[in-house]
Design a protein around this motif. Structure first.
Motif: not given
Length: 253
Positions: A62-80
């Motif tokens: 999940t650490a690797v996956s999270g970094i990859s999703h962040a690089l692809h701008r797949n994260i809603d930080w408010k929902l996070f």
């Protein structure tokens, strides 16, 4: 827990399972924990040990996956921010409960739970996707998802991702956010299991899952932007239901 030695071909099979499970998890926001835990419990690994090992592996994937999703701008930080604290609290409670329950008594219950998750995923695949809107109920969902994930050896993605999607959240942002939040959940749950069980739960089979999962993690985030979720959701639900059902059959017969 004693770990039987694995032949090279057996280790490769667990690497393949870890790769496939993480590829689907990264693309759909679910599946690594439930597939890996179902496999381990079906092979006779005690539920607490299976959940502990899988969560330790997921700390890295999940650490690797999270970094990859962040690089692809797949994260809603408010929902996070709304998911992470309730998820961690639920995970600690679920991990502690599982370590207090007899392995033999817990195995059929855990497998039945995973079977229900599989059936739920099949149903979700027929009702996907809804109209995009911001979900209202988030914090209780994170608490329940974290608890069931730790107690059942998997469930954070199926419970949280599927419910957010049904309530209308953006698929790409939901998958990336749930995957990224899962790192903090798995880190906390792994620490709880380490404190209560020690390090004996980490076997060579779980080493294979770790290797395969880490290799696949960057590809899953890339697929989340390009793949059609409905057929994969159906496949995961069918595989999970069949493997869990087989485990229940073995437990009673």
């Amino acid at each position: 827990m004693e770990s039987p030695s694995l032949m090279p071909t057996e280790l490769l099979s667990f690497i393949a399972v870890g790769f496939a499970a993480q590829l689907v998890d990264g693309a759909l926001g679910m599946a690594f924990g439930v597939i890996s835990s179902t496999l381990l419990v079906s092979l006779g690994v005690p539920p607490a040990a299976a959940s502990a090992g899988v969560h330790t592996v997921e700390t890295f994937t999940t650490a690797v996956s999270g970094i990859s999703h962040a690089l692809h701008r797949n994260i809603d930080w408010k929902l996070f921010a709304r998911l992470v604290i309730p998820g961690v609290i639920g995970g600690v409670l679920g991990a502690y409960l599982l370590t207090q329950v007899s392995a033999e008594a817990a195995r059929p219950i855990v497998l039945a739970y995973l079977s229900c998750i599989g059936i739920l995923l099949i149903w979700r695949s027929w009702h996907y996707p809804p109209k995009i809107k911001n979900p209202r109920i988030v914090e209780p969902l994170g608490l329940a998802g974290g608890f069931l994930d730790a107690a059942g050896g998997g469930g954070w993605g199926p419970v949280v991702t599927s419910n957010l999607l049904i309530h209308g959240a953006s698929p790409r942002k939901t998958i990336g956010t749930v995957n990224t939040t899962e790192f903090f959940l798995t880190l906390t749950v792994s620490a709880t299991f380490l404190f209560t069980l020690g390090v004996e739960f980490f076997t060579k089979a779980m080493l294979g899952l770790l290797i395969g999962g880490v290799i696949a993690a960057p590809f899953g985030a890339w697929l989340a932007k390009r793949i059609e979720p409905r057929p994969l959701l159906m496949i995961v639900g069918v595989v999970l239901t069949l493997t869990s059902g087989f485990g229940i059959w073995r437990a009673f017969f």
